[in-house]
Design an enzyme around this catalytic site. Structure first.
Site, PDB file in Angstrom:
ATOM      1  CD  GLU A 173      -2.705  -1.076  -0.006  1.00  0.00           C
ATOM      2  OE1 GLU A 173      -3.201  -0.038  -0.514  1.00  0.00           O
ATOM      3  OE2 GLU A 173      -3.020  -2.322  -0.427  1.00  0.00           O
TER       4      GLU A 173
ATOM      5  CD1 TRP B  30      -1.491  -0.383  -4.023  1.00  0.00           C
ATOM      6  CD2 TRP B  30      -1.719   0.808  -5.616  1.00  0.00           C
ATOM      7  NE1 TRP B  30      -2.012  -1.157  -4.723  1.00  0.00           N
ATOM      8  CE2 TRP B  30      -2.373  -0.583  -6.006  1.00  0.00           C
ATOM      9  CE3 TRP B  30      -2.099   1.801  -6.722  1.00  0.00           C
ATOM     10  CZ2 TRP B  30      -2.900  -0.774  -7.266  1.00  0.00           C
ATOM     11  CZ3 TRP B  30      -2.815   1.398  -7.916  1.00  0.00           C
ATOM     12  CH2 TRP B  30      -3.205  -0.007  -8.369  1.00  0.00           C
TER      13      TRP B  30
ATOM     14  CD1 TRP C 271     -17.590  14.625 -17.138  1.00  0.00           C
ATOM     15  CD2 TRP C 271     -18.318  13.058 -16.009  1.00  0.00           C
ATOM     16  NE1 TRP C 271     -16.474  13.808 -17.224  1.00  0.00           N
ATOM     17  CE2 TRP C 271     -16.869  12.641 -16.319  1.00  0.00           C
ATOM     18  CE3 TRP C 271     -19.145  12.112 -15.053  1.00  0.00           C
ATOM     19  CZ2 TRP C 271     -16.177  11.521 -16.107  1.00  0.00           C
ATOM     20  CZ3 TRP C 271     -18.210  11.102 -14.878  1.00  0.00           C
ATOM     21  CH2 TRP C 271     -16.882  10.769 -15.422  1.00  0.00           C
TER      22      TRP C 271
ATOM     23  CG  ASN D 119      -8.750   2.109   0.228  1.00  0.00           C
ATOM     24  OD1 ASN D 119      -8.486   3.164  -0.523  1.00  0.00           O
ATOM     25  ND2 ASN D 119      -8.597   1.013  -0.350  1.00  0.00           N
TER      26      ASN D 119
ATOM     27  CD1 TRP E  87     -13.030  11.876 -13.724  1.00  0.00           C
ATOM     28  CD2 TRP E  87     -11.782  12.549 -12.204  1.00  0.00           C
ATOM     29  NE1 TRP E  87     -11.869  12.133 -14.394  1.00  0.00           N
ATOM     30  CE2 TRP E  87     -11.136  12.786 -13.479  1.00  0.00           C
ATOM     31  CE3 TRP E  87     -10.903  13.111 -11.240  1.00  0.00           C
ATOM     32  CZ2 TRP E  87      -9.991  13.266 -13.864  1.00  0.00           C
ATOM     33  CZ3 TRP E  87      -9.428  13.795 -11.529  1.00  0.00           C
ATOM     34  CH2 TRP E  87      -9.020  13.972 -12.843  1.00  0.00           C
TER      35      TRP E  87
ATOM     36  CD1 TRP F 100     -10.478  11.382  -5.621  1.00  0.00           C
ATOM     37  CD2 TRP F 100     -12.626  11.030  -6.636  1.00  0.00           C
ATOM     38  NE1 TRP F 100     -11.493  11.480  -4.759  1.00  0.00           N
ATOM     39  CE2 TRP F 100     -12.554  11.322  -5.215  1.00  0.00           C
ATOM     40  CE3 TRP F 100     -13.457  10.824  -7.250  1.00  0.00           C
ATOM     41  CZ2 TRP F 100     -13.937  11.349  -4.524  1.00  0.00           C
ATOM     42  CZ3 TRP F 100     -14.741  10.858  -6.738  1.00  0.00           C
ATOM     43  CH2 TRP F 100     -15.070  11.049  -5.578  1.00  0.00           C
TER      44      TRP F 100
HETATM   45  P1  FAD Z   1      -3.099   1.795   5.051  1.00  0.00           P
HETATM   46  O1  FAD Z   1      -3.993   0.856   4.603  1.00  0.00           O
HETATM   47  O2  FAD Z   1      -2.707   1.553   6.572  1.00  0.00           O
HETATM   48  O3  FAD Z   1      -1.867   2.123   4.240  1.00  0.00           O
HETATM   49  C1  FAD Z   1      -0.625   2.655   4.626  1.00  0.00           C
HETATM   50  C2  FAD Z   1      -0.398   3.936   3.504  1.00  0.00           C
HETATM   51  O4  FAD Z   1      -0.280   3.564   2.238  1.00  0.00           O
HETATM   52  C3  FAD Z   1      -1.390   5.105   3.589  1.00  0.00           C
HETATM   53  O5  FAD Z   1      -1.277   5.864   4.696  1.00  0.00           O
HETATM   54  C4  FAD Z   1      -1.099   5.795   2.306  1.00  0.00           C
HETATM   55  O6  FAD Z   1      -0.042   6.573   2.458  1.00  0.00           O
HETATM   56  C5  FAD Z   1      -0.687   4.562   1.529  1.00  0.00           C
HETATM   57  N1  FAD Z   1      -1.742   4.016   0.473  1.00  0.00           N
HETATM   58  C6  FAD Z   1      -2.850   3.078   1.036  1.00  0.00           C
HETATM   59  N2  FAD Z   1      -3.743   3.003   0.054  1.00  0.00           N
HETATM   60  C7  FAD Z   1      -3.266   3.649  -0.834  1.00  0.00           C
HETATM   61  C8  FAD Z   1      -3.944   3.951  -2.460  1.00  0.00           C
HETATM   62  N3  FAD Z   1      -4.849   3.249  -2.822  1.00  0.00           N
HETATM   63  N4  FAD Z   1      -3.132   4.953  -2.835  1.00  0.00           N
HETATM   64  C9  FAD Z   1      -1.987   5.477  -2.488  1.00  0.00           C
HETATM   65  N5  FAD Z   1      -1.514   5.382  -1.342  1.00  0.00           N
HETATM   66  C10 FAD Z   1      -2.118   4.771  -0.689  1.00  0.00           C
HETATM   67  N6  FAD Z   1      -4.634   8.287  -0.020  1.00  0.00           N
HETATM   68  C11 FAD Z   1      -3.852   9.547   0.546  1.00  0.00           C
HETATM   69  O7  FAD Z   1      -2.818   9.618   1.243  1.00  0.00           O
HETATM   70  N7  FAD Z   1      -4.194  10.931   0.161  1.00  0.00           N
HETATM   71  C12 FAD Z   1      -5.564  11.123  -0.593  1.00  0.00           C
HETATM   72  O8  FAD Z   1      -5.824  12.450  -0.859  1.00  0.00           O
HETATM   73  C13 FAD Z   1      -6.205   9.763  -0.731  1.00  0.00           C
HETATM   74  N8  FAD Z   1      -7.290  10.186  -1.635  1.00  0.00           N
HETATM   75  C14 FAD Z   1      -8.198   9.054  -2.033  1.00  0.00           C
HETATM   76  C15 FAD Z   1      -9.105   9.132  -2.996  1.00  0.00           C
HETATM   77  C16 FAD Z   1     -10.110   7.866  -3.386  1.00  0.00           C
HETATM   78  C17 FAD Z   1     -11.017   8.065  -4.031  1.00  0.00           C
HETATM   79  C18 FAD Z   1      -9.564   6.809  -2.915  1.00  0.00           C
HETATM   80  C19 FAD Z   1     -10.298   5.521  -3.195  1.00  0.00           C
HETATM   81  C20 FAD Z   1      -8.229   6.734  -2.125  1.00  0.00           C
HETATM   82  C21 FAD Z   1      -7.618   7.558  -1.636  1.00  0.00           C
HETATM   83  N9  FAD Z   1      -6.464   7.513  -1.164  1.00  0.00           N
HETATM   84  C22 FAD Z   1      -5.785   8.581  -0.668  1.00  0.00           C
HETATM   85  C23 FAD Z   1      -5.744   6.152  -0.599  1.00  0.00           C
HETATM   86  C24 FAD Z   1      -6.234   5.334   0.528  1.00  0.00           C
HETATM   87  O9  FAD Z   1      -7.573   5.388   0.546  1.00  0.00           O
HETATM   88  C25 FAD Z   1      -5.519   6.085   1.859  1.00  0.00           C
HETATM   89  O10 FAD Z   1      -4.450   5.971   1.472  1.00  0.00           O
HETATM   90  C26 FAD Z   1      -5.824   5.182   3.129  1.00  0.00           C
HETATM   91  O11 FAD Z   1      -7.263   4.967   3.613  1.00  0.00           O
HETATM   92  C27 FAD Z   1      -5.318   5.751   4.224  1.00  0.00           C
HETATM   93  O12 FAD Z   1      -5.651   5.189   5.242  1.00  0.00           O
HETATM   94  P2  FAD Z   1      -4.456   4.279   6.182  1.00  0.00           P
HETATM   95  O13 FAD Z   1      -3.241   5.176   6.605  1.00  0.00           O
HETATM   96  O14 FAD Z   1      -4.956   3.664   7.248  1.00  0.00           O
HETATM   97  O15 FAD Z   1      -3.863   3.104   5.105  1.00  0.00           O
END
Ligand code: FAD
Length: 479
Positions: free
Chosen positions: A278, A281, A309, A344, A362, A385
């Site tokens: 993650e 990602w 849209w 997420n 979006w 997005w």
């Molecule tokens: P964990 O599951 O604990 O993951 C650890 C870290 O990995 C996160 O803190 C984050 O830095 C990174 N990460 C995890 N999933 C993703 C992902 N899909 N894409 C990129 N990095 C990821 N994340 C953001 O940091 N900032 C945003 O503005 C953001 N906007 C989002 C918008 C949408 C529509 C979606 C679907 C996802 C978005 N995310 C964003 C990705 C993800 O949802 C969040 O990073 C995650 O929910 C953060 O929670 P966590 O720290 O508990 O994640």
């Protein structure tokens, strides 16, 4: 990395998205010069995309925490407001600084302004050094065999991991400096205006969080102590408050680095691959942003440019307020408003609902998240997005339309998440908690719910909305 000291003129460390002392390469390089330090944060008033309200609140608290940590080491954090270049020039003029250090940023506007500032400083014989302080690899570094950047996550992460592993072994995260030698002369300071004027929203939101480097480290440690063991399954259950790390706002402000996370997770006894992917990602989002500077504005896949849209302010507002009539979607949108964060799994569902069920652009959803997410991130937000829309790199295909109640039935089976954020439905039995419109009248009555009054009817009917979305997609492709 050590600089040669040529005079007692100070060095400036310009903090931006690296609000921490440990594993901060720009700070460490400045410390190694043995010059007195001007530790500067600028609230940049000329950013192409200003920070959203939620992020500013986080910054306010994070800067307080950084200021205290700096003070404890003998230094001082200087806060200024204004266009970055003008402020830097002024601080250099007042202090006589001969060197400036910062960690890089990667959005187009940031790259452009930093390059201009660097050139202008070097023209005046001021030394400038920049570093990677926020990513595991630079976004241009990991290339496919044919050259060029990866457009698909899995091979990207496989290749990136091969670079990161050995590099981490050779260059582990830096420790915080023991001492910060302050520049003694008083410099002009500003009071930053980061908190919202009228709402008391920020106080409520902040009860769940502890911004700053210590808060980030505590959160990582408590996640690695136990929850990481269950991460692979627990990460999909929104009512599980320890199912994911909740490190995102800390990472976005740079209170912790991905290198520190990588090392701590790898040092633990548990399998950290899924969790670290993650973080992968996040890296991949930066690769996409770096190579597609307009990621927040332009469809990555140009064939989405013909998509028509809908403009529907009323539905958009219902979505933002968590009043769509789909409890799982509404719980997510209310979680975002109340806590500045959303799980997420639910982000994917609410985004899909806006884009596909409501056919709203979006970019409107991205902008709402930008304003309300504590961790709004220029790369992760736009890439995610576009991923949900189907217009992004390695995206879910457009025809993957999340079922807004099916997702709730699967990932919030007992309705705990919905009950927490949509309390007006709390007495509805599990069977109907995700689909109150299907509940018999007497059950609704017993639960004190009157659809259309105490809780909305669904804004659109699911099957109809799904078919409408699919045919709109086909039309946009001329099929
Ligand atoms: P964990 O599951 O604990 O993951 C650890 C870290 O990995 C996160 O803190 C984050 O830095 C990174 N990460 C995890 N999933 C993703 C992902 N899909 N894409 C990129 N990095 C990821 N994340 C953001 O940091 N900032 C945003 O503005 C953001 N906007 C989002 C918008 C949408 C529509 C979606 C679907 C996802 C978005 N995310 C964003 C990705 C993800 O949802 C969040 O990073 C995650 O929910 C953060 O929670 P966590 O720290 O508990 O994640």
């Amino acid at each position: 990395m050590t600089q040669e000291k040529t005079s007692d003129a100070p060095a400036i460390v310009w903090f931006r998205r690296d609000l921490r002392l440990a594993d901060n390469p720009a700070l460490m390089a400045a410390v190694e010069t043995e010059r007195p330090l001007v530790l500067l944060y600028i609230d940049e008033t000329d950013l192409e995309r200003p920070y959203g309200a939620a992020k500013k609140v986080w910054l306010h608290h994070s800067l307080n925490s950084l200021s205290k940590s700096i003070h404890d080491k003998g230094g001082k954090l200087l806060l200024r407001e204004g266009p970055a270049e003008a402020v830097l020039d002024d601080v250099i003029k007042q202090s006589g600084a001969e060197a400036v250090f910062w960690n890089r940023r990667y959005e187009a506007d940031g790259i452009e302004r930093d390059s201009n500032i660097k050139a202008s400083l070097q023209d005046r014989d001021i030394e400038v050094e920049t570093f990677n302080g926020s990513l595991l690899t630079e976004p241009w570094e990991v290339e496919t065999q044919a050259g060029g950047y990866y457009k698909v996550f899995t091979p990207y992460w496989r290749a990136a991991s091969q670079v990161i592993g050995p590099r981490m072994a050779a260059n582990p995260p830096l420790k915080a400096p023991n001492e910060l030698i302050p520049f003694q002369k008083n410099l002009k300071e500003d009071e930053l205006d980061l908190l919202p004027k009228s709402l008391d929203w920020d106080e409520k939101v902040m009860t769940d969080w502890s911004p700053g480097e210590n808060g980030a480290r505590d959160r990582l440690n408590s996640f690695l102590k136990g929850p990481i063991k269950e991460y692979t399954d627990a990460r999909n259950i929104p009512s599980n408050e320890t199912g994911t790390s909740r490190l995102s706002p800390h990472l976005a402000a740079g209170e912790i680095s991905p290198k520190q996370i990588w090392q701590a997770a790898r040092d633990g006894k548990h399998d950290a691959d899924k969790f670290l992917s993650e973080i992968g990602w996040r890296e991949f989002s930066y690769v996409l942003l770096y190579h597609n500077p307009k990621l927040a504005e332009k469809n990555y896949k140009a064939d989405f440019d013909n998509f028509e849209w809908r403009t529907d302010k009323k539905s958009f507002e219902a979505w933002t307020k968590g009043q769509t009539g789909y409890p799982f979607v509404d719980a997510g949108m209310r979680e975002l408003w109340q806590t500045g964060w959303m799980h997420n799994r639910v982000r994917m569902v609410v985004a899909s609902f806006l884009i596909k069920h409501l056919l709203i652009d979006w970019r409107d959803g991205e902008a709402w998240f930008w304003d309300t997410l504590l961790e709004a991130d220029p790369a992760a937000n736009s890439a995610s997005w576009q991923w949900v829309a189907g217009s992004g790199a390695d995206a879910a295909p457009y025809f993957r339309i999340f079922n807004p109640f099916g997702q709730g039935e699967k990932f919030d089976e007992d309705g705990d998440y919905v009950r927490k954020f949509v309390p007006e439905l709390k007495d509805i039995p599990n069977k109907y908690i995700q689909t109150p419109w299907k509940a018999p009248k007497e059950i609704l009555k017993k639960a004190g719910v009157t659809l259309g009054e105490t809780y909305p009817e669904p804004l659109v009917e699911h099957t109809h909305a799904r078919e409408r979305a699919l045919s709109r997609y086909k039309e946009s492709r001329g099929e």
